[in-house]
Design a protein around this motif. Structure first.
Motif, PDB file in Angstrom:
ATOM      1  N   CYS A  39       0.831  -1.200   0.000  1.00  0.00           N
ATOM      2  CA  CYS A  39       0.000   0.000   0.000  1.00  0.00           C
ATOM      3  C   CYS A  39       0.871   1.257   0.000  1.00  0.00           C
ATOM      4  O   CYS A  39       1.766   1.387   0.822  1.00  0.00           O
ATOM      5  CB  CYS A  39      -0.903  -0.022   1.231  1.00  0.00           C
ATOM      6  SG  CYS A  39      -1.951   1.414   1.344  1.00  0.00           S
ATOM      7  N   ARG A  41      -0.021   4.136   0.850  1.00  0.00           N
ATOM      8  CA  ARG A  41      -0.348   4.961   2.012  1.00  0.00           C
ATOM      9  C   ARG A  41       0.229   4.361   3.289  1.00  0.00           C
ATOM     10  O   ARG A  41       0.784   5.058   4.118  1.00  0.00           O
ATOM     11  CB  ARG A  41      -1.869   5.071   2.156  1.00  0.00           C
ATOM     12  CG  ARG A  41      -2.420   6.335   1.530  1.00  0.00           C
ATOM     13  CD  ARG A  41      -3.815   6.567   2.051  1.00  0.00           C
ATOM     14  NE  ARG A  41      -4.748   6.745   0.935  1.00  0.00           N
ATOM     15  CZ  ARG A  41      -6.069   6.763   1.100  1.00  0.00           C
ATOM     16  NH1 ARG A  41      -6.602   6.601   2.281  1.00  0.00           N
ATOM     17  NH2 ARG A  41      -6.850   6.932   0.068  1.00  0.00           N
ATOM     18  N   CYS A  42       0.045   3.042   3.445  1.00  0.00           N
ATOM     19  CA  CYS A  42       0.479   2.395   4.686  1.00  0.00           C
ATOM     20  C   CYS A  42       1.959   2.044   4.645  1.00  0.00           C
ATOM     21  O   CYS A  42       2.563   1.847   5.682  1.00  0.00           O
ATOM     22  CB  CYS A  42      -0.341   1.139   4.940  1.00  0.00           C
ATOM     23  SG  CYS A  42      -2.086   1.456   5.097  1.00  0.00           S
ATOM     24  N   ILE A  46       2.225  -3.659   4.461  1.00  0.00           N
ATOM     25  CA  ILE A  46       0.785  -3.744   4.251  1.00  0.00           C
ATOM     26  C   ILE A  46       0.547  -3.974   2.768  1.00  0.00           C
ATOM     27  O   ILE A  46       0.943  -3.159   1.944  1.00  0.00           O
ATOM     28  CB  ILE A  46       0.069  -2.452   4.706  1.00  0.00           C
ATOM     29  CG1 ILE A  46       0.472  -2.078   6.121  1.00  0.00           C
ATOM     30  CG2 ILE A  46      -1.433  -2.584   4.566  1.00  0.00           C
ATOM     31  CD1 ILE A  46       0.061  -3.083   7.177  1.00  0.00           C
ATOM     32  N   CYS A  57      -6.657  -1.887  -0.219  1.00  0.00           N
ATOM     33  CA  CYS A  57      -5.990  -2.012   1.070  1.00  0.00           C
ATOM     34  C   CYS A  57      -7.033  -2.129   2.163  1.00  0.00           C
ATOM     35  O   CYS A  57      -7.900  -1.267   2.279  1.00  0.00           O
ATOM     36  CB  CYS A  57      -5.091  -0.799   1.316  1.00  0.00           C
ATOM     37  SG  CYS A  57      -4.390  -0.769   2.967  1.00  0.00           S
ATOM     38  N   LYS A  59      -6.553  -1.934   5.258  1.00  0.00           N
ATOM     39  CA  LYS A  59      -6.223  -1.151   6.453  1.00  0.00           C
ATOM     40  C   LYS A  59      -6.712   0.288   6.325  1.00  0.00           C
ATOM     41  O   LYS A  59      -7.356   0.800   7.220  1.00  0.00           O
ATOM     42  CB  LYS A  59      -4.716  -1.189   6.686  1.00  0.00           C
ATOM     43  CG  LYS A  59      -4.355  -0.772   8.095  1.00  0.00           C
ATOM     44  CD  LYS A  59      -2.851  -0.778   8.304  1.00  0.00           C
ATOM     45  CE  LYS A  59      -2.526  -0.370   9.732  1.00  0.00           C
ATOM     46  NZ  LYS A  59      -1.091  -0.163   9.919  1.00  0.00           N
ATOM     47  N   CYS A  60      -6.380   0.919   5.180  1.00  0.00           N
ATOM     48  CA  CYS A  60      -6.752   2.325   5.021  1.00  0.00           C
ATOM     49  C   CYS A  60      -7.804   2.517   3.934  1.00  0.00           C
ATOM     50  O   CYS A  60      -8.144   3.627   3.595  1.00  0.00           O
ATOM     51  CB  CYS A  60      -5.518   3.170   4.728  1.00  0.00           C
ATOM     52  SG  CYS A  60      -4.854   2.900   3.076  1.00  0.00           S
ATOM     53  N   TYR A  62      -7.606   2.054   0.828  1.00  0.00           N
ATOM     54  CA  TYR A  62      -7.094   2.582  -0.427  1.00  0.00           C
ATOM     55  C   TYR A  62      -7.411   1.593  -1.532  1.00  0.00           C
ATOM     56  O   TYR A  62      -7.229   0.386  -1.364  1.00  0.00           O
ATOM     57  CB  TYR A  62      -5.586   2.771  -0.291  1.00  0.00           C
ATOM     58  CG  TYR A  62      -4.878   3.073  -1.591  1.00  0.00           C
ATOM     59  CD1 TYR A  62      -4.771   4.382  -2.040  1.00  0.00           C
ATOM     60  CD2 TYR A  62      -4.306   2.054  -2.345  1.00  0.00           C
ATOM     61  CE1 TYR A  62      -4.115   4.662  -3.223  1.00  0.00           C
ATOM     62  CE2 TYR A  62      -3.652   2.325  -3.526  1.00  0.00           C
ATOM     63  CZ  TYR A  62      -3.565   3.634  -3.963  1.00  0.00           C
ATOM     64  OH  TYR A  62      -2.925   3.907  -5.122  1.00  0.00           O
TER      65      TYR A  62
HETATM   66 ZN   LIG Z   1      -3.278   1.134   3.152  1.00  0.00          ZN
END
Ligand SMILES: [Zn+2]
Length: 86
Positions: A39, A41-42, A46, A57, A59-60, A62
């Protein structure tokens, strides 16, 4: 004498968690370790879920779209038809 109630106390039964499949994202080729897309962003560690030309993603949240976009071509053709009618 009162009636004895059977109330459960103490330890809960242990339930194993599902194992993380993160190791499947890593592949070893010779001396090098190759990883799947992580990712942006992460950051590294991730990974993005892969499904039908779409990456996501967990987690976030995305998301990334890949490959051909046939919808835009259809829109173009539709617009051209409009021009011909006018
Ligand atoms: Zn992410």
């Amino acid at each position: 004498m009162g009636v004895q109630k059977s109330v459960k106390k103490g330890k809960k039964p242990h339930i194993n968690k599902k194992t993380s499949k993160k190791y499947t994202k890593y592949k070893i080729e010779g001396d090098k370790v190759t990883r799947e897309r992580n990712c942006p962003r992460c950051g590294p560690g991730i990974f993005l879920m892969n499904s039908q030309g779409r990456k996501y993603c967990g987690k976030c949240h995305y998301s990334e779209f890949e490959g051909k976009a046939p919808e835009t071509e259809e829109v173009k053709a539709f617009e051209e038809e409009k021009k011909d009618n006018v």
